[in-house]
Write a protein that holds these residues in place. Structure first.
Motif, PDB file in Angstrom:
ATOM      1  N   VAL A  56       0.847  -1.192   0.000  1.00 52.70           N
ATOM      2  CA  VAL A  56       0.000   0.000   0.000  1.00 52.70           C
ATOM      3  C   VAL A  56       0.882   1.241   0.000  1.00 52.70           C
ATOM      4  CG1 VAL A  56      -1.442   1.364   1.582  1.00 52.70           C
ATOM      5  CG2 VAL A  56      -2.021  -1.018   1.141  1.00 52.70           C
ATOM      6  N   ILE A  57       0.486   2.242  -0.812  1.00 53.33           N
ATOM      7  CA  ILE A  57       1.130   3.561  -0.689  1.00 53.33           C
ATOM      8  C   ILE A  57       0.059   4.474  -0.114  1.00 53.33           C
ATOM      9  CG2 ILE A  57       2.202   5.503  -1.906  1.00 53.33           C
ATOM     10  CD1 ILE A  57       2.987   3.531  -4.135  1.00 53.33           C
ATOM     11  N   GLY A  58       0.354   5.118   0.999  1.00 51.78           N
ATOM     12  CA  GLY A  58      -0.678   5.958   1.619  1.00 51.78           C
ATOM     13  C   GLY A  58      -0.077   7.076   2.422  1.00 51.78           C
ATOM     14  N   ARG A  59      -0.927   7.701   3.209  1.00 55.52           N
ATOM     15  CA  ARG A  59      -0.458   8.801   4.075  1.00 55.52           C
ATOM     16  C   ARG A  59      -0.518   8.331   5.521  1.00 55.52           C
ATOM     17  NH1 ARG A  59       1.362  12.954   1.325  1.00 55.52           N
ATOM     18  NH2 ARG A  59       0.482  13.070  -0.746  1.00 55.52           N
ATOM     19  N   ILE A  60       0.485   8.758   6.264  1.00 55.46           N
ATOM     20  CA  ILE A  60       0.590   8.300   7.649  1.00 55.46           C
ATOM     21  C   ILE A  60      -0.477   8.941   8.538  1.00 55.46           C
ATOM     22  CG2 ILE A  60       2.031   8.447   9.742  1.00 55.46           C
ATOM     23  CD1 ILE A  60       4.450   8.030   8.013  1.00 55.46           C
ATOM     24  N   PHE A  61      -1.026   8.119   9.395  1.00 51.35           N
ATOM     25  CA  PHE A  61      -1.834   8.626  10.499  1.00 51.35           C
ATOM     26  C   PHE A  61      -1.134   8.111  11.750  1.00 51.35           C
ATOM     27  CE2 PHE A  61      -5.366   8.392  13.527  1.00 51.35           C
ATOM     28  CZ  PHE A  61      -5.906   9.656  13.384  1.00 51.35           C
ATOM     29  N   ALA A  62      -0.401   8.999  12.425  1.00 57.42           N
ATOM     30  CA  ALA A  62       0.402   8.568  13.578  1.00 57.42           C
ATOM     31  C   ALA A  62      -0.514   8.426  14.785  1.00 57.42           C
ATOM     32  CB  ALA A  62       1.497   9.576  13.857  1.00 57.42           C
ATOM     33  N   LEU A  63      -0.554   7.230  15.300  1.00 59.30           N
ATOM     34  CA  LEU A  63      -1.461   6.959  16.419  1.00 59.30           C
ATOM     35  C   LEU A  63      -0.620   6.701  17.649  1.00 59.30           C
ATOM     36  CD1 LEU A  63      -4.490   6.478  17.028  1.00 59.30           C
ATOM     37  CD2 LEU A  63      -4.028   4.056  16.740  1.00 59.30           C
ATOM     38  N   ASP A  64      -0.492   7.736  18.460  1.00 60.50           N
ATOM     39  CA  ASP A  64       0.295   7.562  19.675  1.00 60.50           C
ATOM     40  C   ASP A  64      -0.565   8.025  20.830  1.00 60.50           C
ATOM     41  OD1 ASP A  64       2.196   7.024  21.448  1.00 60.50           O
ATOM     42  OD2 ASP A  64       3.616   8.562  20.820  1.00 60.50           O
ATOM     43  N   ASP A  65      -1.676   7.322  21.012  1.00 59.88           N
ATOM     44  CA  ASP A  65      -2.602   7.725  22.073  1.00 59.88           C
ATOM     45  C   ASP A  65      -1.873   7.702  23.408  1.00 59.88           C
ATOM     46  OD1 ASP A  65      -4.514   7.903  20.235  1.00 59.88           O
ATOM     47  OD2 ASP A  65      -5.592   6.076  20.780  1.00 59.88           O
ATOM     48  N   GLU A  66      -1.621   8.896  23.908  1.00 59.62           N
ATOM     49  CA  GLU A  66      -1.002   8.989  25.231  1.00 59.62           C
ATOM     50  C   GLU A  66      -1.842   8.193  26.215  1.00 59.62           C
ATOM     51  OE1 GLU A  66       1.381  10.540  27.484  1.00 59.62           O
ATOM     52  OE2 GLU A  66       2.403  10.014  25.617  1.00 59.62           O
ATOM     53  N   ARG A  67      -1.217   7.359  26.979  1.00 60.72           N
ATOM     54  CA  ARG A  67      -1.982   6.671  28.010  1.00 60.72           C
ATOM     55  C   ARG A  67      -2.472   7.729  28.978  1.00 60.72           C
ATOM     56  NH1 ARG A  67      -3.909   2.601  28.657  1.00 60.72           N
ATOM     57  NH2 ARG A  67      -3.148   2.020  30.691  1.00 60.72           N
ATOM     58  N   GLN A  68      -3.736   7.608  29.346  1.00 62.72           N
ATOM     59  CA  GLN A  68      -4.277   8.628  30.249  1.00 62.72           C
ATOM     60  C   GLN A  68      -3.570   8.590  31.596  1.00 62.72           C
ATOM     61  OE1 GLN A  68      -8.072   6.798  29.647  1.00 62.72           O
ATOM     62  NE2 GLN A  68      -8.997   8.813  29.567  1.00 62.72           N
ATOM     63  N   LYS A  69      -3.308   9.757  32.126  1.00 59.38           N
ATOM     64  CA  LYS A  69      -2.786   9.820  33.498  1.00 59.38           C
ATOM     65  C   LYS A  69      -3.985  10.162  34.381  1.00 59.38           C
ATOM     66  CE  LYS A  69       1.730   9.553  32.553  1.00 59.38           C
ATOM     67  NZ  LYS A  69       1.471   8.838  31.312  1.00 59.38           N
TER      68      LYS A  69
END
Ligand code: PEP
Ligand code: MG
Length: 588
Positions: free
Chosen positions: A14-27
């Motif tokens: 696949v060639i696509g666009r990045i969706f960076a998923l770095d859901d901060e763990r909730q504090k």
């Protein structure tokens, strides 16, 4: 441009666009409650857990529809954890004794458990840590409202790049939007990888540091065929991959047409093409791809997708489902190959120092007879419903084989006494995946109905290269002359003794290697469903004489590098279309 190598766990490019998923763990802050508020807080906790269980039951049912019962077992496991007193008890105790809000007790308890699993530095445990964090977020959402995951903002097609993904995140992906994913962590047998394959989302995991280079909107190439991620590719890479995707489509279309054709060489010799599966639900795809049956059912996945050992009925349900799907076609059920990188819950409690040389596979079964017998009973019961064969993995000595067959006979006697139907003539075979067996194939040939060569382990044990260690990955080569020689000897024994022989290691699905296997005398190849059409094209393009000539020449070479180059060269001549796009990897 950044090129990162990882583990290809789900094929496709696949060639696509990045969706960076770095859901901060909730504090979650530690907020105190008055003693009089304990009952209300406990009720909040119970309510959130019940709501989470209800939600998970829905997810499980949806997953079952989309991916089949086996993959949905992951959510059975999550539901089971939320009913586990050893997890929920400490949360309640924290509220009662430390007088804290329920969300803090939930956050703290899940975090501690996850940290404990993570500290063990073993992929099997790390996977469980992800499951715990997944569950923590779910319960917290019911306590304090929506934990905002950036995934909800995704309103276009994208490639998700994340440190790691939980099984529920992967299963919940909107397939119209998430077109592929890459993660820093993860391994082939992680639940998330299993889900990716079941959903058909191209994925590369275990990339190490893909997230450090990933920013939203950047162009990325995910090559799930070869385990390559290219962030911000240059013009040459883009055009090569665009061409590869187009060729892949055309090739795929023409491969689909092959499904109904015979797997027969140009000089009329039939080469049986079978599928390797982890779940019974994969069988329709194997058949659609032109597979004639199943040459390897890795039954240990029955253990890896649930918390508890499967019951005899659960085993039976899986095996009878296979028999039903296959309607009389070949079915080789391999008894559980647990240990090494595939641990049950019970095994996780006693980690081994050197698990690939430890109590794995048939050794583990022979030390855990009730568990082994449960599986054998179920397989035998299913043998009354249609044809199937039993295969023992990782046999290293004749005693082991005899012991396993003796246990099988005992189980047969039990079934006979109980008046339960089974096929007493069921074929019993073994994997040839350690050098000791390849060397002594002649002795083993007198005691089994068939052999199946497992190149993954045969290479690992012949060359002393851990198949899961990325640091020695370049030394892992089925083209090594020692491996080829062992296979040649096994093939000769099988011919002389009339013992059917197949090859079911990953190498069997590689056309370059398949040509060699056919030349060495192997007439049955078992591989993942997606590898079957290219294999069939290869088979239909060669003659046995050509393959034998190639094998003779390969046997005269003295290094894996020269064998691999020779095989590639020969296959390229026979099947040039299979190589379109290879240059991308070669130049990468
Ligand atoms: C092999 O070792 O080649 C094989 C087919 O078994 P597994 O990959 O399941 O160990
Ligand atoms: Mg093996």
């Amino acid at each position: 441009m950044q090129l990162i190598k990882g583990i290809p766990v789900s094929p496709g490019v696949v060639i696509g666009r990045i969706f960076a998923l770095d859901d901060e763990r909730q504090k979650i802050a530690r907020r105190a409650i008055p003693a009089a508020g304990v009952a209300a807080e406990l009720a909040r906790l119970d309510g959130a857990i019940k709501a989470s269980i209800r939600e998970l039951e829905l997810v499980r049912d949806q997953a079952e529809k989309a991916m089949g019962a086996e993959a949905a077992k992951i959510f059975h496991f999550h539901i089971g954890m939320l009913g586990d007193k050893s997890l929920i008890g400490p949360m309640r105790a924290m509220i009662e004794k430390q007088l804290v809000v329920a969300e803090f007790a939930v956050f703290q308890t899940f975090s501690e458990w996850a940290a404990r699993f993570r500290a063990m530095k073993d992929s099997a445990f790390t996977t469980k840590a992800n499951d715990l964090e997944d569950l923590s977020s779910r319960v917290l959402r019911h306590l304090i409202g929506e934990h905002r995951t950036r995934l909800n903002e995704l309103n276009h097609q994208a490639v998700v790049v994340a440190p790691d993904l939980t099984p529920s995140q992967a299963a919940g992906f909107d397939r119209g939007k998430v077109v592929a994913f890459a993660t820093d962590l993860g391994g082939r047998t992680g639940h998330t990888s299993i889900v990716a394959r079941a959903l058909g989302i191209p994925a590369v995991v275990g990339c190490g540091n893909v997230t450090t280079h990933a920013t939203d909107g950047t162009t990325v190439i995910i090559d799930g065929d070869r385990g390559v991620v290219i962030i911000d590719p240059d013009a040459r890479q883009l055009s090569e991959y665009q061409a590869y995707i187009e060729q892949r489509k055309v090739f795929q279309l023409s491969l689909d047409e092959l499904a109904g054709l015979e797997s027969i060489t140009r000089d009329g010799v039939e080469i049986e093409l079978l599928g390797n599966i982890e779940f019974p639900q994969e069988i329709p795809l194997v058949l659609k791809c032109g597979g004639e049956g199943v040459g390897l059912y890795r039954t240990e996945f029955l253990y890896l997708t649930r918390e508890e050992e499967p019951t005899e009925e659960e085993h039976f349900a899986a095996y009878s489902e296979c028999v039903r799907h296959l309607a009389g076609r070949t079915l080789v059920i391999r008894t559980m190959d647990l240990g090494a990188d595939k641990y049950t819950q019970r095994q996780q409690e006693q980690p081994e120092r050197n698990p690939f040389l430890g109590l794995r596979s048939i050794r583990y079964c022979l030390k855990n007879l009730p568990m082994f017998k449960t599986q054998l009973r179920a397989i035998l019961r299913a043998s009354a419903l249609g044809p199937l064969k039993i295969m023992f993995p990782l046999v290293t000595s004749t005693q082991e084989l005899r012991q396993a067959k003796w246990v099988l006979r005992e189980v047969m006697e039990d079934l006979s006494e109980e008046g339960i139907a089974y096929n007493p003539e069921v074929d019993v075979g073994m994997m040839v995946e350690v050098p000791s067996v390849a060397v002594m194939a002649d002795t083993f040939a007198r005691e089994v109905d068939f052999f199946s060569i497992g190149t993954n382990d045969l290479v690992q044990y012949t060359l002393a290269v851990d198949r899961t260690n990325e640091r020695v990955a370049s030394m892992f080569s089925p083209a090594h002359p020692a491996v080829i020689k062992l296979i040649k000897d096994v093939a000769r024994v099988s011919r002389r003794r009339g013992v059917p022989l197949s090859c079911c290691g990953e190498a069997a699905g590689d056309p370059e290697y398949a040509i060699l296997l056919i030349g060495l005398g192997v007439r049955t190849l078992s591989a993942t469903a997606a590898s079957i059409p290219p294999l069939k094209r290869l088979v239909r393009s060669v003659t046995i004489e050509e393959c034998e000539k190639i094998a003779r020449k390969a046997l005269s070479l003295d290094s894996d590098v020269s064998v691999a180059a020779f095989l590639r060269d020969q296959t390229r001549k026979i099947l040039p279309e299979a190589f379109d796009g290879r240059s991308i990897e070669e130049r990468a």
